[in-house]
Scaffold this motif. Structure first.
Motif, PDB file in Angstrom:
ATOM      1  N   TYR A  45       6.719  30.448   7.678  1.00 32.41           N
ATOM      2  CA  TYR A  45       7.444  31.284   8.641  1.00 32.41           C
ATOM      3  C   TYR A  45       7.352  30.681  10.038  1.00 32.41           C
ATOM      4  CZ  TYR A  45       8.647  35.092  11.766  1.00 32.41           C
ATOM      5  OH  TYR A  45       9.217  35.848  12.757  1.00 32.41           O
ATOM      6  N   THR A  46       8.501  30.607  10.693  1.00 29.98           N
ATOM      7  CA  THR A  46       8.585  30.075  12.040  1.00 29.98           C
ATOM      8  C   THR A  46       9.609  30.895  12.813  1.00 29.98           C
ATOM      9  OG1 THR A  46       8.252  27.864  11.109  1.00 29.98           O
ATOM     10  CG2 THR A  46       8.956  27.968  13.390  1.00 29.98           C
ATOM     11  N   ASN A  47       9.303  31.197  14.075  1.00 27.57           N
ATOM     12  CA  ASN A  47      10.221  31.906  14.950  1.00 27.57           C
ATOM     13  C   ASN A  47      10.182  31.183  16.300  1.00 27.57           C
ATOM     14  OD1 ASN A  47      11.488  33.707  16.748  1.00 27.57           O
ATOM     15  ND2 ASN A  47      10.857  35.473  15.547  1.00 27.57           N
ATOM     16  N   LEU A  48      11.251  30.433  16.593  1.00 25.96           N
ATOM     17  CA  LEU A  48      11.262  29.579  17.770  1.00 25.96           C
ATOM     18  C   LEU A  48      12.362  29.958  18.761  1.00 25.96           C
ATOM     19  CD1 LEU A  48      10.933  26.048  16.073  1.00 25.96           C
ATOM     20  CD2 LEU A  48       9.093  27.469  17.025  1.00 25.96           C
ATOM     21  N   SER A  49      12.094  29.663  20.016  1.00 26.36           N
ATOM     22  CA  SER A  49      13.122  29.716  21.053  1.00 26.36           C
ATOM     23  C   SER A  49      13.993  28.467  20.901  1.00 26.36           C
ATOM     24  CB  SER A  49      12.464  29.718  22.433  1.00 26.36           C
ATOM     25  OG  SER A  49      11.815  28.463  22.645  1.00 26.36           O
ATOM     26  N   MET A  50      15.107  28.425  21.595  1.00 25.68           N
ATOM     27  CA  MET A  50      15.980  27.260  21.511  1.00 25.68           C
ATOM     28  C   MET A  50      15.307  25.991  22.036  1.00 25.68           C
ATOM     29  SD  MET A  50      18.715  27.836  19.832  1.00 25.68           S
ATOM     30  CE  MET A  50      17.528  28.633  18.758  1.00 25.68           C
ATOM     31  N   PHE A  92      26.988  21.650  12.587  1.00 30.19           N
ATOM     32  CA  PHE A  92      26.811  20.693  11.496  1.00 30.19           C
ATOM     33  C   PHE A  92      26.704  19.258  12.040  1.00 30.19           C
ATOM     34  CE2 PHE A  92      29.466  23.596   8.491  1.00 30.19           C
ATOM     35  CZ  PHE A  92      28.346  24.362   8.190  1.00 30.19           C
ATOM     36  N   GLU A  93      27.568  18.903  12.967  1.00 28.39           N
ATOM     37  CA  GLU A  93      27.564  17.550  13.528  1.00 28.39           C
ATOM     38  C   GLU A  93      26.255  17.262  14.264  1.00 28.39           C
ATOM     39  OE1 GLU A  93      28.758  13.687  14.399  1.00 28.39           O
ATOM     40  OE2 GLU A  93      29.564  15.106  12.953  1.00 28.39           O
ATOM     41  N   GLY A  94      25.778  18.242  15.021  1.00 29.45           N
ATOM     42  CA  GLY A  94      24.509  18.065  15.729  1.00 29.45           C
ATOM     43  C   GLY A  94      23.347  17.850  14.780  1.00 29.45           C
ATOM     44  N   LEU A  95      23.343  18.585  13.658  1.00 27.42           N
ATOM     45  CA  LEU A  95      22.291  18.390  12.662  1.00 27.42           C
ATOM     46  C   LEU A  95      22.426  17.019  12.007  1.00 27.42           C
ATOM     47  CD1 LEU A  95      22.132  21.885  10.922  1.00 27.42           C
ATOM     48  CD2 LEU A  95      20.584  20.945  12.645  1.00 27.42           C
ATOM     49  N   TYR A  96      23.644  16.611  11.703  1.00 26.18           N
ATOM     50  CA  TYR A  96      23.888  15.319  11.070  1.00 26.18           C
ATOM     51  C   TYR A  96      23.413  14.173  11.972  1.00 26.18           C
ATOM     52  CZ  TYR A  96      26.460  11.552   8.738  1.00 26.18           C
ATOM     53  OH  TYR A  96      26.811  10.383   8.088  1.00 26.18           O
ATOM     54  N   GLN A  97      23.638  14.306  13.260  1.00 25.66           N
ATOM     55  CA  GLN A  97      23.237  13.282  14.216  1.00 25.66           C
ATOM     56  C   GLN A  97      21.793  13.473  14.693  1.00 25.66           C
ATOM     57  OE1 GLN A  97      25.118  10.704  14.840  1.00 25.66           O
ATOM     58  NE2 GLN A  97      26.910  11.503  13.773  1.00 25.66           N
ATOM     59  N   ALA A  98      21.153  14.608  14.337  1.00 27.59           N
ATOM     60  CA  ALA A  98      19.823  14.976  14.852  1.00 27.59           C
ATOM     61  C   ALA A  98      19.830  14.901  16.377  1.00 27.59           C
ATOM     62  CB  ALA A  98      18.727  14.120  14.239  1.00 27.59           C
ATOM     63  N   ASP A  99      20.840  15.527  16.966  1.00 27.12           N
ATOM     64  CA  ASP A  99      21.049  15.484  18.417  1.00 27.12           C
ATOM     65  C   ASP A  99      21.063  16.901  18.969  1.00 27.12           C
ATOM     66  OD1 ASP A  99      22.010  15.238  21.046  1.00 27.12           O
ATOM     67  OD2 ASP A  99      23.318  13.555  20.515  1.00 27.12           O
ATOM     68  N   SER A 100      19.991  17.268  19.644  1.00 31.59           N
ATOM     69  CA  SER A 100      19.884  18.634  20.155  1.00 31.59           C
ATOM     70  C   SER A 100      20.931  18.933  21.223  1.00 31.59           C
ATOM     71  CB  SER A 100      18.480  18.891  20.712  1.00 31.59           C
ATOM     72  OG  SER A 100      18.233  18.079  21.849  1.00 31.59           O
ATOM     73  N   ARG A 101      21.432  17.922  21.904  1.00 30.36           N
ATOM     74  CA  ARG A 101      22.465  18.174  22.909  1.00 30.36           C
ATOM     75  C   ARG A 101      23.740  18.703  22.260  1.00 30.36           C
ATOM     76  NH1 ARG A 101      22.482  12.375  25.234  1.00 30.36           N
ATOM     77  NH2 ARG A 101      22.310  12.166  22.988  1.00 30.36           N
ATOM     78  N   ILE A 102      24.072  18.172  21.091  1.00 29.08           N
ATOM     79  CA  ILE A 102      25.252  18.658  20.370  1.00 29.08           C
ATOM     80  C   ILE A 102      24.994  20.049  19.816  1.00 29.08           C
ATOM     81  CG2 ILE A 102      26.794  18.257  18.402  1.00 29.08           C
ATOM     82  CD1 ILE A 102      26.165  15.230  18.729  1.00 29.08           C
ATOM     83  N   VAL A 103      23.825  20.247  19.205  1.00 21.77           N
ATOM     84  CA  VAL A 103      23.473  21.556  18.639  1.00 21.77           C
ATOM     85  C   VAL A 103      23.433  22.615  19.741  1.00 21.77           C
ATOM     86  CG1 VAL A 103      21.693  22.883  17.433  1.00 21.77           C
ATOM     87  CG2 VAL A 103      22.219  20.557  16.703  1.00 21.77           C
ATOM     88  N   ALA A 104      22.905  22.259  20.909  1.00 22.87           N
ATOM     89  CA  ALA A 104      22.775  23.220  22.017  1.00 22.87           C
ATOM     90  C   ALA A 104      24.120  23.815  22.429  1.00 22.87           C
ATOM     91  CB  ALA A 104      22.109  22.551  23.217  1.00 22.87           C
ATOM     92  N   ASP A 131      12.249  25.101  21.910  1.00 22.29           N
ATOM     93  CA  ASP A 131      11.310  24.648  20.878  1.00 22.29           C
ATOM     94  C   ASP A 131      12.050  24.124  19.647  1.00 22.29           C
ATOM     95  OD1 ASP A 131       9.096  25.196  22.455  1.00 22.29           O
ATOM     96  OD2 ASP A 131       8.834  27.213  21.637  1.00 22.29           O
ATOM     97  N   TYR A 132      13.150  24.776  19.263  1.00 23.54           N
ATOM     98  CA  TYR A 132      13.958  24.306  18.132  1.00 23.54           C
ATOM     99  C   TYR A 132      14.551  22.927  18.435  1.00 23.54           C
ATOM    100  CZ  TYR A 132      17.921  24.156  14.839  1.00 23.54           C
ATOM    101  OH  TYR A 132      18.854  23.787  13.883  1.00 23.54           O
ATOM    102  N   PHE A 133      15.018  22.723  19.657  1.00 24.59           N
ATOM    103  CA  PHE A 133      15.620  21.445  20.008  1.00 24.59           C
ATOM    104  C   PHE A 133      14.600  20.307  19.924  1.00 24.59           C
ATOM    105  CE2 PHE A 133      18.697  24.070  22.782  1.00 24.59           C
ATOM    106  CZ  PHE A 133      19.441  24.397  21.670  1.00 24.59           C
ATOM    107  N   LYS A 134      13.353  20.574  20.231  1.00 23.26           N
ATOM    108  CA  LYS A 134      12.301  19.559  20.080  1.00 23.26           C
ATOM    109  C   LYS A 134      12.148  19.161  18.613  1.00 23.26           C
ATOM    110  CE  LYS A 134       9.676  21.251  24.026  1.00 23.26           C
ATOM    111  NZ  LYS A 134       8.476  22.018  24.422  1.00 23.26           N
ATOM    112  N   VAL A 135      12.252  20.142  17.705  1.00 24.16           N
ATOM    113  CA  VAL A 135      12.176  19.859  16.259  1.00 24.16           C
ATOM    114  C   VAL A 135      13.316  18.937  15.844  1.00 24.16           C
ATOM    115  CG1 VAL A 135      12.379  20.905  13.953  1.00 24.16           C
ATOM    116  CG2 VAL A 135      10.962  22.014  15.709  1.00 24.16           C
ATOM    117  N   ILE A 136      14.521  19.254  16.306  1.00 22.52           N
ATOM    118  CA  ILE A 136      15.694  18.444  15.960  1.00 22.52           C
ATOM    119  C   ILE A 136      15.518  17.008  16.455  1.00 22.52           C
ATOM    120  CG2 ILE A 136      18.164  18.086  16.419  1.00 22.52           C
ATOM    121  CD1 ILE A 136      18.411  21.166  16.490  1.00 22.52           C
ATOM    122  N   ASP A 137      15.069  16.872  17.689  1.00 26.15           N
ATOM    123  CA  ASP A 137      14.966  15.540  18.292  1.00 26.15           C
ATOM    124  C   ASP A 137      13.901  14.662  17.633  1.00 26.15           C
ATOM    125  OD1 ASP A 137      17.045  16.041  20.043  1.00 26.15           O
ATOM    126  OD2 ASP A 137      15.727  16.765  21.638  1.00 26.15           O
TER     127      ASP A 137
END
Length: 144
Positions: free
Chosen positions: A60-65, A31-43, A67-73
């Motif tokens: 529909y989307t199916n991503l590796s981590m 939750f905190e990583g999403l709130y901060q839009a910080d892939s390092r926290i989400v990772a 690729d997902y972290f790029k979306v967050i950032d």
């Protein structure tokens, strides 16, 4: 940021029962990583082999981590906007000592997200192994 803690009523466990606090900590880190839009926290909350799957019809989307972290950032952080942000653990179910399922709700970016998260316990820690989710505009409601 509004983050709601789970209550005893929100936890469904099957034998063997275990301590869910480490799972709750991982979910709050997510939750905190999403709130901060910080892939390092989400990772830190996700297993490196985890998958991100959007089930919204037509999106529909199916991503590796990675690729997902790029979306967050690329996102504007909810922490830096006036938009509502709320996160809530709806339920946690322990399958055994090595796997768990969490149902969570997040309101951010004008959407209400419903995430189904599977977690695995490896190397003495819990990690999210898959994120399967749907979303709707905030003015509509996902049946929880």
């Amino acid at each position: 940021m509004s983050t709601e803690n789970i209550s005893a009523n929100a936890v469904s466990t099957k034998e063997p029962t275990g301590d869910i606090e480490p799972i709750v900590c991982i979910l709050h880190q997510y939750f905190e990583g999403l709130y901060q839009a910080d892939s390092r926290i989400v990772a830190e909350a996700f297993h490196p082999d985890a998958r991100y799957i959007n089930t919204v019809s037509g999106d529909y989307t199916n991503l590796s981590m990675p690729d997902y972290f790029k979306v967050i950032d690329k996102r504007q952080a909810p922490s830096e906007s006036d938009d509502d942000y709320h996160s809530k653990v709806i339920s946690i179910e322990l399958g055994d000592t090595q796997m768990a399922f969490a149902k969570v709700s997040i309101v951010m970016m004008g959407r209400q997200y419903l995430d189904f998260l599977t977690l695995t316990h490896t190397d003495d820690e819990w990690k999210i192994m898959s994120k399967v989710f749907s979303f709707q505009a905030v003015n509509t409601s996902i049946n929880l």
